[in-house]
Design a protein around this motif. Structure first.
Motif, mmCIF file in Angstrom:
data_model
loop_
_atom_site.group_PDB
_atom_site.id
_atom_site.type_symbol
_atom_site.label_atom_id
_atom_site.label_comp_id
_atom_site.label_asym_id
_atom_site.label_seq_id
_atom_site.Cartn_x
_atom_site.Cartn_y
_atom_site.Cartn_z
ATOM 1 N N VAL A 47 -9.683 -16.628 -27.990
ATOM 2 C CA VAL A 47 -9.808 -15.548 -28.908
ATOM 3 C C VAL A 47 -10.120 -15.681 -30.478
ATOM 4 C CG1 VAL A 47 -8.098 -13.281 -29.873
ATOM 5 C CG2 VAL A 47 -7.652 -14.595 -27.297
ATOM 6 N N ILE A 48 -10.081 -16.660 -30.833
ATOM 7 C CA ILE A 48 -10.486 -17.010 -32.122
ATOM 8 C C ILE A 48 -12.116 -16.754 -32.006
ATOM 9 C CG2 ILE A 48 -10.153 -18.400 -34.167
ATOM 10 C CD1 ILE A 48 -7.797 -19.309 -33.184
ATOM 11 N N ASN A 49 -12.551 -18.065 -30.979
ATOM 12 C CA ASN A 49 -14.557 -17.567 -31.138
ATOM 13 C C ASN A 49 -14.765 -18.013 -29.738
ATOM 14 O OD1 ASN A 49 -16.651 -18.064 -32.171
ATOM 15 N ND2 ASN A 49 -16.347 -20.065 -31.968
ATOM 16 N N SER A 60 -21.122 -11.511 -38.604
ATOM 17 C CA SER A 60 -19.599 -11.436 -38.501
ATOM 18 C C SER A 60 -19.471 -10.697 -37.274
ATOM 19 C CB SER A 60 -19.414 -11.776 -40.097
ATOM 20 O OG SER A 60 -19.846 -12.993 -40.826
ATOM 21 N N GLU A 61 -19.843 -8.921 -37.946
ATOM 22 C CA GLU A 61 -19.033 -8.029 -37.146
ATOM 23 C C GLU A 61 -18.894 -8.152 -35.527
ATOM 24 O OE1 GLU A 61 -20.121 -2.943 -37.424
ATOM 25 O OE2 GLU A 61 -21.610 -4.529 -39.166
ATOM 26 N N LYS A 62 -19.991 -8.698 -35.360
ATOM 27 C CA LYS A 62 -19.605 -8.880 -33.759
ATOM 28 C C LYS A 62 -19.227 -9.718 -33.028
ATOM 29 C CE LYS A 62 -24.642 -7.063 -32.231
ATOM 30 N NZ LYS A 62 -25.777 -7.751 -31.896
ATOM 31 N N ARG A 63 -18.738 -10.515 -33.829
ATOM 32 C CA ARG A 63 -17.830 -11.737 -33.678
ATOM 33 C C ARG A 63 -17.015 -11.359 -34.224
ATOM 34 N NH1 ARG A 63 -14.989 -15.865 -36.428
ATOM 35 N NH2 ARG A 63 -14.498 -17.122 -35.518
ATOM 36 N N PHE A 64 -16.370 -10.991 -34.874
ATOM 37 C CA PHE A 64 -14.860 -9.626 -35.001
ATOM 38 C C PHE A 64 -14.261 -8.992 -34.217
ATOM 39 C CE2 PHE A 64 -14.913 -10.629 -39.946
ATOM 40 C CZ PHE A 64 -15.470 -12.195 -39.823
ATOM 41 N N LYS A 65 -15.619 -8.506 -33.546
ATOM 42 C CA LYS A 65 -15.555 -7.935 -32.266
ATOM 43 C C LYS A 65 -14.502 -8.194 -31.376
ATOM 44 C CE LYS A 65 -17.876 -3.140 -34.181
ATOM 45 N NZ LYS A 65 -19.025 -2.780 -33.915
ATOM 46 N N TYR A 134 -12.371 -9.284 -40.925
ATOM 47 C CA TYR A 134 -11.968 -9.429 -39.684
ATOM 48 C C TYR A 134 -10.552 -9.061 -39.475
ATOM 49 C CZ TYR A 134 -9.524 -12.931 -36.605
ATOM 50 O OH TYR A 134 -8.682 -13.776 -35.547
ATOM 51 N N LEU A 135 -9.675 -8.629 -40.374
ATOM 52 C CA LEU A 135 -8.424 -8.127 -40.471
ATOM 53 C C LEU A 135 -7.980 -6.650 -39.913
ATOM 54 C CD1 LEU A 135 -6.116 -10.075 -43.037
ATOM 55 C CD2 LEU A 135 -5.921 -10.388 -41.275
ATOM 56 N N HIS A 136 -9.562 -6.134 -40.902
ATOM 57 C CA HIS A 136 -9.882 -4.414 -40.485
ATOM 58 C C HIS A 136 -10.755 -4.245 -39.012
ATOM 59 C CE1 HIS A 136 -11.674 -0.663 -41.183
ATOM 60 N NE2 HIS A 136 -12.624 -0.990 -40.825
#
Length: 422
Positions: A47-49, A60-65, A134-136
């Motif tokens: 989940v984390i990565n 970052s945006e794609k990774r967080f999604k 990340y939280l968002h």
């Protein structure tokens, strides 16, 4: 008055908890990380990565999604279950030499803003922004802020008695720790804990300054949503006598043009130097420093030792705390090393960004510093004596900030054990 709140947590189903939970992502070596990801489909590391093999190609945006999607997959597959009602948890981490026990709860962003929850570290804005994003994007957090509170006989007794009951989890991990989790879900217990924490005037952040600041920023940007969960962030509350404070030791890549002899001569202006040769020596008291250089260990004793300040740093009475902040800050070992050695002699100005300095938690063996320098990656290493909780509290009470990388504080929480959804 400190406000804590129960929440409807998500947590792994009982039979998978030891497979799901993991240490902090950065604690794993590349080989260890690859092994967990290849052979344990339930590890929260997925989940984390989620795109670990191609992480350098993902923004970052794609990774967080991707994190959010993988987390939803875990929920859909029944890896996690959600509490039916808001609860607190009692959590114990038992190591070979230390046992940590604390309460998992929501703490108020308002208390953080009003300095009821006090800080002793500065934050980097880009890191605050990044974790806020990340939280968002993910809409969950599983890394609680570690917060200390003054020891309370009543709370200690409650914890002792509560630990006699049946836990919801009891499992061991491959780093030889035993983890036990109890659920606090009766209204009488919840009310009792809330009332007792309301009688505590201040809480202190031990670890998680960036996470706290990110929660505040997320709330400020989304107040219009009326989401009550944003008013709180998950914390692990532990009595101040139960935290373990280690130092961060320093490794420097070069001597800034000094020869070994010249460097020792410059050090002698502020320190009494003893050559310990091959003895793996580390400081035993405040105002002492260890050094490893050119195959030898050295003991450095700060010459400008002020006995009165030393005594104040070890035991600050309530009467003196309000006027000791600046004195204690100037006499922190990390500050002395920076002002007398790292900055003037080695040319290191920014302890956060200078690539010539690296840090090693004091819980690691002294031989690790020796090996890194002997291998040629670094030229010199410094060992510090750890700060104590009184120094941290006095600085926080006076709104003062410790130098970067002054403390490495345990316990460390396992990711995926308890999830706070936003």
């Amino acid at each position: 008055m400190a406000k804590i709140k129960p929440f409807k947590a998500l947590r792994p189903v009982r039979d998978k908890v030891s497979l799901v939970t993991c240490r902090n992502y950065d604690d794993y070596s590349p080989a260890e990380l690859a092994a967990w990801l290849d052979f344990n489909p339930y590890s929260f590391l997925h989940v984390i990565n989620p795109a670990y093999l191609h992480a350098h190609k993902v923004n970052s945006e794609k990774r967080f999604k991707g994190v959010a999607l993988k987390y939803q997959d875990f929920k859909t597959e029944g890896v996690f279950m959600q509490e039916e009602t808001p609860v607190f948890y009692l959590y114990e981490i038992k190591q070979k030499t230390n046992t940590f026990t604390g309460i998992i709860a929501g703490t108020a962003v308002g208390d953080y803003q009003n300095n009821v929850i006090k800080k002793h570290e500065d934050t980097l804005q880009y890191r605050v922004e990044m974790f806020k994003d990340y939280l968002h994007q993910t809409q969950f957090n599983t890394e609680p802020v570690l917060i200390t509170y003054p020891d309370s006989v009543a709370i200690n007794t409650f914890i002792h008695l509560r630990k006699q009951s049946e836990p919801v989890y009891e499992f061991s991990t491959t780093n030889k720790e035993k983890h036990t989790l109890w659920k606090i879900d009766t209204q009488s217990e919840i009310d009792w804990l809330q009332e007792h924490f309301e009688n505590i005037p201040n809480l202190y952040i031990a670890d998680g300054h960036h996470r706290s600041a990110s929660a505040e920023l997320l709330l400020e940007e989304n107040k219009h949503l009326g989401n009550e969960n944003l008013n709180y962030f998950m914390s692990f509350l532990i009595a101040e006598s139960n935290v373990k404070i280690y130092e961060f030791n320093r490794l420097i890549r070069d001597l800034n043009g000094h020869s070994n002899a010249d460097f020792l001569m410059e050090l002698a202006k502020n320190f009494t130097i003893e050559n310990k040769k091959q003895e793996l020596w580390k400081p035993e008291n405040k105002f002492e420093f260890g050094m490893y250089l050119d195959g030898n260990f050295y003991a450095l004793f700060y010459k400008q030792l002020d006995t009165e300040l030393s005594n104040q740093a070890e035991a600050c009475s309530e009467l003196t705390k309000s006027r000791l902040g600046e004195s204690i800050l100037n006499n922190l070992d990390a500050q002395i090393l920076y002002e007398k050695v790292l900055n003037p002699l080695l040319g290191i100005e920014d302890l956060r960004t200078d690539e010539r300095i690296s840090y090693l938690p004091g819980k690691q063996p002294i031989s690790t510093i020796k090996n890194k320098i002997d291998e040629g990656e670094f030229e010199v290493g410094f060992l510090l004596y750890p700060s104590d909780i009184n120094e941290i509290k006095v600085l926080a009470d006076n709104n003062l900030i410790m130098p970067p990388k002054s403390t490495y504080i345990e316990p460390k929480f396992r990711s995926g054990l308890v999830v706070y959804e936003l």
